[in-house]
Design a protein around this motif. Structure first.
Motif, short mmCIF file in Angstrom:
data_model
loop_
_atom_site.label_atom_id
_atom_site.label_comp_id
_atom_site.label_asym_id
_atom_site.label_seq_id
_atom_site.Cartn_x
_atom_site.Cartn_y
_atom_site.Cartn_z
N GLU A 71 0.83 -1.20 0.00
CA GLU A 71 0.00 0.00 0.00
C GLU A 71 0.87 1.25 0.00
N ARG A 72 1.95 1.23 0.75
CA ARG A 72 2.85 2.39 0.80
C ARG A 72 3.44 2.66 -0.59
N ILE A 73 3.87 1.62 -1.27
CA ILE A 73 4.46 1.77 -2.61
C ILE A 73 3.40 2.22 -3.61
N MET A 74 2.23 1.60 -3.55
CA MET A 74 1.18 1.96 -4.50
C MET A 74 0.68 3.39 -4.25
N PHE A 115 0.10 -0.47 9.46
CA PHE A 115 -0.91 -0.55 8.40
C PHE A 115 -1.94 0.56 8.55
N ILE A 116 -2.41 0.78 9.78
CA ILE A 116 -3.40 1.81 10.04
C ILE A 116 -2.88 3.18 9.60
N ALA A 121 -2.88 7.59 5.67
CA ALA A 121 -2.14 8.46 4.74
C ALA A 121 -2.67 8.29 3.32
N THR A 122 -2.99 7.06 2.94
CA THR A 122 -3.57 6.80 1.62
C THR A 122 -4.90 7.54 1.48
N ILE A 153 -6.52 -0.82 -7.17
CA ILE A 153 -5.58 -1.90 -6.86
C ILE A 153 -5.28 -1.92 -5.36
N ILE A 154 -5.10 -0.76 -4.77
CA ILE A 154 -4.87 -0.68 -3.32
C ILE A 154 -6.02 -1.34 -2.58
#
Length: 173
Positions: A71-74, A115-116, A121-122, A153-154
């Motif tokens: 998720e961080r990369i995407m 993850f949270i 941030a996302t 995708i995320i």
């Protein structure tokens, strides 16, 4: 507004993730998905977090770490492409990331908190993305992709891995 991407907006190998995303408000889904992920991983003990359903498979902790890394990369890709950056973005080898993380040494609560934070941030990034950014096209892992496809995708990636945890790990523990 984030629209469901068409199949020509992302590489075919992402189709399984995009197909898991229901036709609903994506931001609402990502928020609900966050709550479901928290509930799932809060129910897993430290010992269960080390469980692998097969010797070559990741532990539950490693799956959660992988979900966070991806998720961080995407999200980074979403930001770069959404801002109009035309730099070709490199791919990553998820297996190398898992091995290098040594995530099994961390408490599951710390991994979940990461993850949270990443999901929040996302959500902030998506919330503040200008409307015209969603159709922008960039290159990631040597393939063209749109910003809105990355958002889907995320969401689908997290759904995919929560399903695997439930069906392949928790069902046999």
């Amino acid at each position: 507004m984030i629209q469901r991407p068409t199949e020509n907006e992302y590489p075919a190998y992402y189709q399984p993730y995009v197909s898991l995303v229901p036709d609903t408000d994506l931001v609402q889904l990502l928020n609900e998905n966050l709550q479901e992920t928290v509930q799932l991983f809060e129910s897993i003990s430290e010992i269960e977090g080390l469980f692998r359903y097969a010797p070559t498979k990741w532990s539950i902790k490693e799956v959660l770490g992988h979900m966070t890394d991806t998720e961080r990369i995407m999200s980074y890709r979403l930001m770069r492409i959404g801002r109009g950056d035309q730099t070709s973005l490199s791919g990553f080898n998820e297996n190398d990331y898992v091995v290098s993380s040594q995530i099994n040494q961390l408490p599951i609560r710390d991994i979940l908190d990461d993850f949270i934070a990443t999901r929040k941030a996302t959500l902030t990034l998506i919330h503040n993305m200008p409307t015209d950014a969603w159709a922008k096209v960039g290159v990631a892992n040597v393939a063209e992709i749109t910003t809105q496809a990355i958002a889907y995708i995320i969401a689908g990636h997290a759904i995919h891995h929560r399903t695997i945890i439930t069906e392949r790990y928790l069902s046999i523990m």
